[in-house]
Design an enzyme around this catalytic site. Sequence first.
Site, mmCIF file in Angstrom:
data_model
loop_
_atom_site.group_PDB
_atom_site.id
_atom_site.type_symbol
_atom_site.label_atom_id
_atom_site.label_comp_id
_atom_site.label_asym_id
_atom_site.label_seq_id
_atom_site.Cartn_x
_atom_site.Cartn_y
_atom_site.Cartn_z
ATOM 1 C CG HIS A 1 -39.758 -11.706 88.526
ATOM 2 N ND1 HIS A 1 -38.828 -11.430 89.503
ATOM 3 C CD2 HIS A 1 -40.817 -12.248 89.158
ATOM 4 C CE1 HIS A 1 -39.308 -11.814 90.679
ATOM 5 N NE2 HIS A 1 -40.524 -12.300 90.497
ATOM 6 C CE LYS B 1 -24.871 -10.919 83.903
ATOM 7 N NZ LYS B 1 -25.744 -10.130 84.732
ATOM 8 N NE ARG B 2 -30.160 -20.157 82.037
ATOM 9 C CZ ARG B 2 -31.108 -21.089 82.116
ATOM 10 N NH1 ARG B 2 -31.469 -21.571 83.293
ATOM 11 N NH2 ARG B 2 -31.672 -21.562 81.037
ATOM 12 C CE LYS C 1 -29.929 -13.085 81.979
ATOM 13 N NZ LYS C 1 -30.165 -12.271 83.195
ATOM 14 C CB THR D 1 -30.188 -10.621 92.229
ATOM 15 O OG1 THR D 1 -30.281 -11.786 91.395
ATOM 16 C CG2 THR D 1 -31.580 -10.063 92.473
ATOM 17 C CE LYS E 1 -27.225 -13.228 94.403
ATOM 18 N NZ LYS E 1 -27.795 -14.212 93.458
HETATM 19 O O1 73E Z 1 -33.684 -9.283 85.884
HETATM 20 C C1 73E Z 1 -33.972 -10.549 86.423
HETATM 21 C C2 73E Z 1 -34.424 -10.377 87.869
HETATM 22 O O2 73E Z 1 -33.366 -9.886 88.657
HETATM 23 C C3 73E Z 1 -35.082 -11.214 85.621
HETATM 24 O O3 73E Z 1 -34.634 -11.444 84.304
HETATM 25 C C4 73E Z 1 -35.458 -12.543 86.274
HETATM 26 O O4 73E Z 1 -35.901 -12.268 87.618
HETATM 27 C C5 73E Z 1 -34.891 -11.703 88.438
HETATM 28 C C6 73E Z 1 -35.458 -11.557 89.841
HETATM 29 O O5 73E Z 1 -36.409 -10.555 89.891
HETATM 30 C C7 73E Z 1 -36.534 -13.245 85.536
HETATM 31 N N1 73E Z 1 -36.643 -14.573 85.393
HETATM 32 C C8 73E Z 1 -37.744 -14.792 84.663
HETATM 33 N N2 73E Z 1 -38.283 -13.645 84.355
HETATM 34 N N3 73E Z 1 -37.526 -12.675 84.887
HETATM 35 C C9 73E Z 1 -38.271 -16.091 84.272
HETATM 36 C C10 73E Z 1 -39.299 -16.194 83.352
HETATM 37 C C11 73E Z 1 -39.794 -17.421 82.989
HETATM 38 C C12 73E Z 1 -39.267 -18.572 83.530
HETATM 39 C C13 73E Z 1 -38.229 -18.480 84.453
HETATM 40 C C14 73E Z 1 -37.739 -17.245 84.821
#
Ligand code: 73E
Length: 812
Positions: A361, A552-553, A558, A660, A664
């Site tokens: 991710h 968002k976070r 970002k 995502t 939405k």
């Molecule tokens: O771009 C997003 C993505 O849409 C990405 O930053 C996020 O995952 C979403 C779903 O695919 C994400 N979260 C984390 N890494 N990528 C993450 C890493 C460590 C702890 C918690 C979350």
Amino acid sequence: MTDSQAAAPTALDPRPALASAIVDTLVHRIGKDAQAARPHDWLAATILTLRNEIIERWMESTKAAHAAGAKRVYYLSLEFLIGRLLRDALSNLRHNDEVAAALASLGVDLAAIEEIEPDAALGNGGLGRLAACFMESLASLDLPAYGYGIRYVNGMFRQRLDDGWQVELPENWLAHGNPWEFERRESAYFVGFGGEVTATTSGQVHWSPIEAVEAVAVDTPMVGWRGKRVNTLRLWNARAFDPIKLDRFNAGDFEGALAGQMRAETLTRVLYPNDSTPAGQELRLRQEYFFSSASIQDIVRRHLQYFGDIRTLPEKAAIQLNDTHPAVAVAELMRLLTDFHELSFDEAWEITRATFGYTNHTLLPEALESWPLPLFERLLPRHMQIVYAINARLLREASKVDGIDGNAIAAISLIDEGGERRVRMANLAFAGSHSVNGVAALHTELMKKTVFADLHRLYPDRINNKTNGITPRRWLQQCNPGLTGLLVEAIGEDFKDDAARLTALAPFANDSSFRERFAMVKRSNKVTLSTYIKDSMGLTLDPDAIFDVQIKRIHEYKRQLLGIVEAVALYDQIRSHPERNWTPRVKLFAGKAASSYHTAKLVIKLANDVAKRINADPAVGDLLKVAFVPNYNVSLAEKIIPAADLSEQISTAGMEASGTGNMKFALNGALTIGTLDGANIEIKDHVGDDNIFIFGLTADEVAEKRASGYRGRQVIEGSRELAQAVNAIASGVFSPDDPDRYKGLMDGLYEHDWFMLAADFDAYAAAQREVDAKFGDTAAWGRSAVINVANMGWFSSDRTIGEYAKQIWGVM
Ligand code: 73E
């Protein structure tokens, strides 16, 4: 409630029966009568009543899968960001009207009790919410699946703003109990930590952990669209085997007597509030192993119970790793297959690889999980041996491939030897899976070129793309009933069963009377949101202004800071040129910062400082308002997204794997202003260049600029608007109580500007002025908004899950 298709009561009116069923539950399960019942009692009674039907469908689903000998999907995730469940279940079972009427006959407002259901916030952001959308789609597509995770007692923290600073408070989502869950005491497993490993002369390996906890399953039903199928979300609770040591207690050592229970409970106490960065602490590795081990044991037990032969596991089970957080499951399955089922290493490895898939991710280098080798070895000595054995095999294979040199071998290794030795979880997950996927097209290409370049050379067929999706049930039907009703009027109900049918809406983009009704729905959603913001923050918004939203976070990549600096620049412009025909704008921000992420917290404070100053300035009046809405969560997103005109997706290109939220917003008729990053690119391809505002550097350009020693200073000095905004912030215009508060933050833009804020600023500001102009042209804006909705069906998580099911899991 037996007929799931029935929305309205029939001639044989079930309404009184339903109302009396709810009262019966209230009396006999909650122990209150209708006069004494508080809203939470009504909520619990409604859920428990509805649950009866869900349980029946749940059992049917389980039995049918068993009878068919079906292959099951297991989704392992340390996060499930579910949100509320009542509206979701009611809507998917099509019982909304019926239950609303029954409650109304009892003097209870369904909407009001829906609103007090706590969010199940067992996740940080996109990764956790994706897992929740996937669970819903798996059930909607009638695929037998289990989600596995941790039942955190305290999920995501509640965010309060004290004078604009984020304060984190514990969120106690279980305070009133949880009527959705079922504890399964019979499904409990031993999970060990530490200790030592011995081997007999015959090669039998024996691990004697020094410490052990019991993992107990707690199940929540996941209801699919039209109640077609109900799957299980199985979350693990930790318990001590010996909850109280009586000898110690009797000897007067009360704390020592309960220490084991305390230690066990700590495991499932809190969600680490980090997003896109690893938590790094020992407790986190313990959580990862705890839930991975329990889940793998449960999967193996079920397989043996149904199918008898462990060798057929890959034919009957597909295990998907949601990022590397459950990657230790690869070593755990290897341990069970070799140590307990006595398979050879090679055979065990073949089964393991055929069973697992891994989803990556994020490529942020600091986000790739790795554990100090001494810690890993101390906590999981047997798994350490297995990791070494896998590594030996992997590196042997790699050394046979042409073009893989010493550097490539070092990059492929499961052990990072640069500096303190560490176990690389992404390499373990990659090696242990037959499929490794990214979450958007660009992200997947970057995986091949950067972090996984050498593993990709070794296994060129393994990396594949599965662009993320969102469930249109929650993110259109439930959160935006106004738009859903209008869509039904225009194109009928088909789109509810297949979001791709939304394309039937395209011709309505040119229908002015439809566009007017579409605009009325949006305006009404904006009025509803304005009321919420007035009530919660005391701020009055103009529903005819453009609602420009970034939620968002909070993370530097970002670039919330870009949005804030642009707001400051716009503020300057409006004051300098009051005679111009400005488009009234409301800039909304919301999001949480990891508690240890100081820069992110400072950005929150800046947004609040800027808001305070601008909102109080009569010179701009209603032309510009800024608000930071506190405590962003799934339920707040459900309120804000339907009311947005403009969706801010402005990450530094190459850094947001997918996003995502972007999907939405567009599905709810907001236009996107965004960079060519993550799934924005695919959204652009679907909605068309004329219906999205794209600006800024591409991922390749960002990489080139970084390589050639880019610094922000030159750019800032060459852009009047940017320089004025940055210098105003740096000199304390927005922080008169502490003029130097943002000096360091602004110096960062001059000195390094890693996230290319300065480099993208002018293009961003220009795109915003295009937005202004288009918003003023009601017909053009409306046309684009309708075209967005019509073309977003592809981003349904049903499409995504269909691809996983066919191409990775072999279950469709
Ligand atoms: O771009 C997003 C993505 O849409 C990405 O930053 C996020 O995952 C979403 C779903 O695919 C994400 N979260 C984390 N890494 N990528 C993450 C890493 C460590 C702890 C918690 C979350």
